[in-house]
Design a protein around this motif. Structure first.
Motif, PDB file in Angstrom:
ATOM      1  N   THR A   1      25.868  28.479  57.538  1.00 42.88           N
ATOM      2  CA  THR A   1      24.533  27.997  57.193  1.00 42.88           C
ATOM      3  C   THR A   1      24.432  26.488  57.309  1.00 42.88           C
ATOM      4  O   THR A   1      23.509  25.894  56.800  1.00 42.88           O
ATOM      5  CB  THR A   1      24.183  28.411  55.749  1.00 42.88           C
ATOM      6  OG1 THR A   1      25.231  27.944  54.902  1.00 42.88           O
ATOM      7  CG2 THR A   1      24.056  29.907  55.623  1.00 42.88           C
TER       8      THR A   1
ATOM      9  N   PRO B   1      15.161  43.281  50.377  1.00 48.70           N
ATOM     10  CA  PRO B   1      15.522  43.720  49.036  1.00 48.70           C
ATOM     11  C   PRO B   1      14.821  42.962  47.925  1.00 48.70           C
ATOM     12  O   PRO B   1      14.922  43.327  46.785  1.00 48.70           O
ATOM     13  CB  PRO B   1      17.037  43.496  48.961  1.00 48.70           C
ATOM     14  CG  PRO B   1      17.339  42.536  50.065  1.00 48.70           C
ATOM     15  CD  PRO B   1      16.278  42.677  51.079  1.00 48.70           C
ATOM     16  N   PHE B   2      14.140  41.921  48.256  1.00 50.95           N
ATOM     17  CA  PHE B   2      13.450  41.186  47.198  1.00 50.95           C
ATOM     18  C   PHE B   2      12.102  40.742  47.671  1.00 50.95           C
ATOM     19  O   PHE B   2      11.902  40.524  48.820  1.00 50.95           O
ATOM     20  CB  PHE B   2      14.228  39.925  46.772  1.00 50.95           C
ATOM     21  CG  PHE B   2      15.448  39.785  47.561  1.00 50.95           C
ATOM     22  CD1 PHE B   2      16.635  40.327  47.130  1.00 50.95           C
ATOM     23  CD2 PHE B   2      15.386  39.256  48.825  1.00 50.95           C
ATOM     24  CE1 PHE B   2      17.743  40.272  47.927  1.00 50.95           C
ATOM     25  CE2 PHE B   2      16.501  39.203  49.603  1.00 50.95           C
ATOM     26  CZ  PHE B   2      17.688  39.723  49.147  1.00 50.95           C
TER      27      PHE B   2
ATOM     28  N   HIS C   1      24.430  21.752  47.425  1.00 52.14           N
ATOM     29  CA  HIS C   1      23.048  22.136  47.185  1.00 52.14           C
ATOM     30  C   HIS C   1      22.059  21.260  47.960  1.00 52.14           C
ATOM     31  O   HIS C   1      21.092  21.730  48.516  1.00 52.14           O
ATOM     32  CB  HIS C   1      22.779  22.031  45.681  1.00 52.14           C
ATOM     33  CG  HIS C   1      21.422  22.501  45.304  1.00 52.14           C
ATOM     34  ND1 HIS C   1      21.212  23.438  44.347  1.00 52.14           N
ATOM     35  CD2 HIS C   1      20.217  22.176  45.770  1.00 52.14           C
ATOM     36  CE1 HIS C   1      19.927  23.674  44.229  1.00 52.14           C
ATOM     37  NE2 HIS C   1      19.300  22.919  45.075  1.00 52.14           N
TER      38      HIS C   1
ATOM     39  N   CYS D   1      17.910  30.523  54.405  1.00 46.78           N
ATOM     40  CA  CYS D   1      19.245  31.128  54.323  1.00 46.78           C
ATOM     41  C   CYS D   1      20.265  30.168  53.737  1.00 46.78           C
ATOM     42  O   CYS D   1      21.311  30.585  53.258  1.00 46.78           O
ATOM     43  CB  CYS D   1      19.729  31.547  55.708  1.00 46.78           C
ATOM     44  SG  CYS D   1      18.840  32.947  56.350  1.00 46.78           S
ATOM     45  N   SER D   2      19.966  28.877  53.776  1.00 46.46           N
ATOM     46  CA  SER D   2      20.936  27.910  53.272  1.00 46.46           C
ATOM     47  C   SER D   2      20.972  27.961  51.753  1.00 46.46           C
ATOM     48  O   SER D   2      20.211  27.282  51.077  1.00 46.46           O
ATOM     49  CB  SER D   2      20.555  26.503  53.731  1.00 46.46           C
ATOM     50  OG  SER D   2      20.466  26.469  55.123  1.00 46.46           O
ATOM     51  N   GLY D   3      21.845  28.775  51.263  1.00 48.01           N
ATOM     52  CA  GLY D   3      22.017  28.813  49.820  1.00 48.01           C
ATOM     53  C   GLY D   3      21.044  29.721  49.111  1.00 48.01           C
ATOM     54  O   GLY D   3      20.451  29.339  48.108  1.00 48.01           O
ATOM     55  N   CYS D   4      20.863  30.915  49.624  1.00 47.65           N
ATOM     56  CA  CYS D   4      19.959  31.838  48.941  1.00 47.65           C
ATOM     57  C   CYS D   4      20.732  32.968  48.285  1.00 47.65           C
ATOM     58  O   CYS D   4      20.140  33.820  47.644  1.00 47.65           O
ATOM     59  CB  CYS D   4      18.936  32.412  49.909  1.00 47.65           C
ATOM     60  SG  CYS D   4      19.619  33.526  51.120  1.00 47.65           S
ATOM     61  N   GLY D   5      22.021  32.979  48.406  1.00 50.66           N
ATOM     62  CA  GLY D   5      22.804  34.031  47.772  1.00 50.66           C
ATOM     63  C   GLY D   5      22.954  35.281  48.624  1.00 50.66           C
ATOM     64  O   GLY D   5      23.801  36.119  48.365  1.00 50.66           O
ATOM     65  N   ILE D   6      22.133  35.415  49.629  1.00 52.68           N
ATOM     66  CA  ILE D   6      22.196  36.608  50.484  1.00 52.68           C
ATOM     67  C   ILE D   6      23.120  36.373  51.663  1.00 52.68           C
ATOM     68  O   ILE D   6      23.764  37.280  52.167  1.00 52.68           O
ATOM     69  CB  ILE D   6      20.803  36.949  51.056  1.00 52.68           C
ATOM     70  CG1 ILE D   6      19.795  37.092  49.933  1.00 52.68           C
ATOM     71  CG2 ILE D   6      20.845  38.228  51.868  1.00 52.68           C
ATOM     72  CD1 ILE D   6      18.388  37.147  50.449  1.00 52.68           C
ATOM     73  N   SER D   7      23.182  35.103  52.087  1.00 56.20           N
ATOM     74  CA  SER D   7      23.809  34.828  53.372  1.00 56.20           C
ATOM     75  C   SER D   7      25.277  35.256  53.490  1.00 56.20           C
ATOM     76  O   SER D   7      25.691  35.634  54.587  1.00 56.20           O
ATOM     77  CB  SER D   7      23.637  33.367  53.760  1.00 56.20           C
ATOM     78  OG  SER D   7      24.212  32.519  52.796  1.00 56.20           O
ATOM     79  N   PRO D   8      26.090  35.216  52.419  1.00 56.74           N
ATOM     80  CA  PRO D   8      27.485  35.651  52.631  1.00 56.74           C
ATOM     81  C   PRO D   8      27.597  37.054  53.227  1.00 56.74           C
ATOM     82  O   PRO D   8      28.357  37.261  54.180  1.00 56.74           O
ATOM     83  CB  PRO D   8      28.092  35.596  51.222  1.00 56.74           C
ATOM     84  CG  PRO D   8      27.335  34.523  50.546  1.00 56.74           C
ATOM     85  CD  PRO D   8      25.922  34.655  51.057  1.00 56.74           C
ATOM     86  N   MET D   9      26.833  37.991  52.706  1.00 55.33           N
ATOM     87  CA  MET D   9      26.927  39.354  53.242  1.00 55.33           C
ATOM     88  C   MET D   9      26.261  39.473  54.612  1.00 55.33           C
ATOM     89  O   MET D   9      26.722  40.230  55.467  1.00 55.33           O
ATOM     90  CB  MET D   9      26.293  40.350  52.263  1.00 55.33           C
ATOM     91  CG  MET D   9      27.163  40.693  51.078  1.00 55.33           C
ATOM     92  SD  MET D   9      28.737  41.516  51.511  1.00 55.33           S
ATOM     93  CE  MET D   9      29.872  40.150  51.607  1.00 55.33           C
ATOM     94  N   THR D  10      25.182  38.719  54.796  1.00 57.43           N
ATOM     95  CA  THR D  10      24.531  38.743  56.108  1.00 57.43           C
ATOM     96  C   THR D  10      25.495  38.209  57.164  1.00 57.43           C
ATOM     97  O   THR D  10      25.626  38.787  58.254  1.00 57.43           O
ATOM     98  CB  THR D  10      23.252  37.880  56.080  1.00 57.43           C
ATOM     99  OG1 THR D  10      22.482  38.213  54.929  1.00 57.43           O
ATOM    100  CG2 THR D  10      22.421  38.105  57.333  1.00 57.43           C
TER     101      THR D  10
END
Lengths: 143, 107
Positions: free
Chosen positions: A106, A142-143, A113, A75-84
């Motif tokens: 996170t 989703p992926f 990075h 989750c640290s920097g995967c692009g999904i975490s803001p919405m999660t």
């Protein structure tokens, strides 16, 4: 007579259940609440673990109703975490009455990075129980 | 493909979380390929973690950012202009990905 007896036998049982449920609300321990939060996260946000991430309760203040949830691993920097994170904040305060404020991050607040600090988190979903594991119609990743 | 319902978007974190995560993820990947990775990660983790998308109608989405977004970024050496340009581009990318994920065109 037998019908009356049967009805009478039912009443104490129902009464006892009511008392127990009232008591459990009033005397919810920190451990109970932690478990409820962990179950809430696992039930509503299975994608965290599906993506190799983890969610751990770092701090819980029963008095102020504040909880800090750490998202780690992938989750640290995967692009999904803001919405999660936003979803956890929005839904947890709605669905768990004891919680008024949710802090979620996170662990990268001051980093970038390179600061993959997921490794120092406690295991995901402490106090996990299996009462409803896999029983949800949870959305696919989703992926 | 999720059929978009503006009313359901009011409760987006219940009805459309998967789509929102997908849109943000795709925008992140596009930005990460094209711009400074450290900066993109910092924006993702330190600004967008407090962002909220809204549907404005006519196929338009708005991404609301926290106050003073530039001041939230730590741990990355970047001048303000570059940060602002990258952030603007990132937000545009998210808006485009939201339209794409819901298959709606801006009118």
């Amino acid at each position: 007579m037998s019908r009356a007896k049967a009805a009478g036998a039912q009443r104490p049982k129902r009464f006892l259940a009511l008392v127990q449920s009232t008591m459990s609300t009033e005397t919810k321990t920190e451990e109970d609440l932690r478990e409820e939060i962990a179950n809430f996260l696992r039930r509503n946000f299975p994608q965290i673990q599906m993506h190799g991430g983890s969610a751990a309760i770092r701090d819980l203040d029963m008095e102020s109703g504040e909880v800090t949830v750490m998202l780690g691993g992938a989750c640290s920097g995967c692009g999904i975490s803001p919405m999660t994170i936003q979803a956890i904040k929005s839904r947890m305060t709605q669905e768990i009455p004891e919680i008024d404020t949710v802090h979620a991050d996170t662990g990268m607040g001051g980093g970038g990075h390179g600061s993959n600090r997921g490794g120092d988190m406690s295991p995901s979903f402490p106090g996990e129980t299996t009462d409803d594991a896999g029983g949800d119609d949870s959305p696919a990743a989703p992926f | 493909m999720a059929e978009f319902d503006p009313e359901k978007f009011e409760d987006k974190y219940v009805h459309y979380l998967q789509e929102l995560e997908t849109a943000y993820k795709r925008a992140f990947e596009t930005m990460n390929d094209a711009y400074d990775s450290e900066l993109v990660h910092a924006i993702d983790q330190q600004i967008l973690n407090e962002s909220e998308p809204f549907y404005e109608g006519d196929g338009r989405f708005r991404v609301e950012l926290p106050e003073n977004p530039a001041g939230r970024v730590q741990g990355v050496l970047v001048d303000e202009e570059k940060l602002q340009t990258t952030l603007d581009r990132y937000v545009e990318e998210i808006r485009a990905e939201l339209r794409r994920v819901f298959d709606i065109a801006e009118s």
